[in-house]
Scaffold this active site. Sequence first.
Site, PDB file in Angstrom:
ATOM      1  N   GLY A  10       1.336 -12.617 -16.109  1.00  0.00           N
ATOM      2  CA  GLY A  10       1.819 -13.945 -16.505  1.00  0.00           C
ATOM      3  C   GLY A  10       1.144 -15.103 -15.803  1.00  0.00           C
ATOM      4  O   GLY A  10       1.638 -16.233 -15.840  1.00  0.00           O
ATOM      5  N   LYS A  11       0.001 -14.847 -15.173  1.00  0.00           N
ATOM      6  CA  LYS A  11      -0.677 -15.892 -14.391  1.00  0.00           C
ATOM      7  C   LYS A  11      -1.077 -17.096 -15.234  1.00  0.00           C
ATOM      8  O   LYS A  11      -0.773 -18.236 -14.889  1.00  0.00           O
ATOM      9  CB  LYS A  11      -1.933 -15.310 -13.717  1.00  0.00           C
ATOM     10  CG  LYS A  11      -1.659 -14.235 -12.690  1.00  0.00           C
ATOM     11  CD  LYS A  11      -2.938 -13.705 -12.063  1.00  0.00           C
ATOM     12  CE  LYS A  11      -3.937 -13.179 -13.060  1.00  0.00           C
ATOM     13  NZ  LYS A  11      -3.435 -12.063 -13.890  1.00  0.00           N
ATOM     14  N   SER A  12      -1.796 -16.855 -16.325  1.00  0.00           N
ATOM     15  CA  SER A  12      -2.271 -17.964 -17.164  1.00  0.00           C
ATOM     16  C   SER A  12      -1.106 -18.715 -17.785  1.00  0.00           C
ATOM     17  O   SER A  12      -1.124 -19.948 -17.886  1.00  0.00           O
ATOM     18  CB  SER A  12      -3.212 -17.448 -18.256  1.00  0.00           C
ATOM     19  OG  SER A  12      -4.382 -16.906 -17.682  1.00  0.00           O
ATOM     20  N   ASP A  15     -10.398 -16.385 -16.789  1.00  0.00           N
ATOM     21  CA  ASP A  15     -11.079 -16.080 -18.051  1.00  0.00           C
ATOM     22  C   ASP A  15     -11.862 -17.286 -18.560  1.00  0.00           C
ATOM     23  O   ASP A  15     -12.991 -17.170 -19.029  1.00  0.00           O
ATOM     24  CB  ASP A  15     -10.066 -15.638 -19.120  1.00  0.00           C
ATOM     25  CG  ASP A  15      -9.668 -14.178 -18.970  1.00  0.00           C
ATOM     26  OD1 ASP A  15     -10.237 -13.501 -18.088  1.00  0.00           O
ATOM     27  OD2 ASP A  15      -8.792 -13.724 -19.713  1.00  0.00           O
ATOM     28  N   ARG A  26     -16.818 -10.281  -8.234  1.00  0.00           N
ATOM     29  CA  ARG A  26     -15.483 -10.857  -8.104  1.00  0.00           C
ATOM     30  C   ARG A  26     -15.420 -11.821  -6.923  1.00  0.00           C
ATOM     31  O   ARG A  26     -14.819 -12.889  -7.005  1.00  0.00           O
ATOM     32  CB  ARG A  26     -14.433  -9.745  -7.928  1.00  0.00           C
ATOM     33  CG  ARG A  26     -14.172  -8.937  -9.190  1.00  0.00           C
ATOM     34  CD  ARG A  26     -13.141  -7.850  -8.911  1.00  0.00           C
ATOM     35  NE  ARG A  26     -12.891  -6.998 -10.039  1.00  0.00           N
ATOM     36  CZ  ARG A  26     -12.006  -7.232 -10.999  1.00  0.00           C
ATOM     37  NH1 ARG A  26     -11.322  -8.349 -10.989  1.00  0.00           N
ATOM     38  NH2 ARG A  26     -11.818  -6.368 -11.974  1.00  0.00           N
ATOM     39  N   SER A  48      -7.916 -12.212  -8.676  1.00  0.00           N
ATOM     40  CA  SER A  48      -8.354 -12.240  -7.265  1.00  0.00           C
ATOM     41  C   SER A  48      -7.765 -11.061  -6.493  1.00  0.00           C
ATOM     42  O   SER A  48      -6.915 -11.251  -5.632  1.00  0.00           O
ATOM     43  CB  SER A  48      -8.013 -13.578  -6.603  1.00  0.00           C
ATOM     44  OG  SER A  48      -6.684 -13.987  -6.844  1.00  0.00           O
TER      45      SER A  48
END
Length: 200
Positions: free
Chosen positions: A43-45, A68, A85, A104
């Site tokens: 649910g980060k974005s 993204d 990364r 991350s």
Amino acid sequence: MSSTVPKSSNIFWHDCPVGKTDRQKLLKQKGCVVWITGLSGSGKSTLACTLGRELHTRGKLAYVLDGDNLRHGLNKDLGFAAEDRAENIRRVDAGLLCIASFISPYRRDRESCRALLSDGSFIEVFLNMSLELCEARDPKGLYKLARAGKIKGFTGIDDPYEAPLNCEIEIKELDGVCPSPSDMTKQVVAYLEDKGFLHE
């Protein structure tokens, strides 16, 4: 992989008369980085965009940096190996109210970003959602591809995720369900208010 850090010794930092303190007074806010980390599908974005909208409605200037989205432009040359990364995170620079949404997965990379903001303005938000929940949600179909062996080095499947040890905010699933974007946003905004980031 070669570093993008300039190798020339003839590069100098140029100070400008308008600095961070001047911008904060103008905007009536205190700059910070809200760093949202967690597995793919946690649910980060969604949180980043909902938080950005909430801050905008409050008259605060915020900008969302999404992992993204950055890979479509600035970081389009990077893959997903450990060194790529790390470089993906190193290239992210922020100011004002910055909302950074990145898997991350490595603590050292997140701590490197924290070290750049030693004044307490790095706020790590850990979306502590289980692999099972994220894989069941799988909004982009990436877990299915990783399980089929079509994506290598996928965080949580064949590459590790190192959970934060001392994050400022931890948001947990409730009875196997991800909290609503609104509830997650309220938790982050409450922290920002309490710490004085939304005031002059």
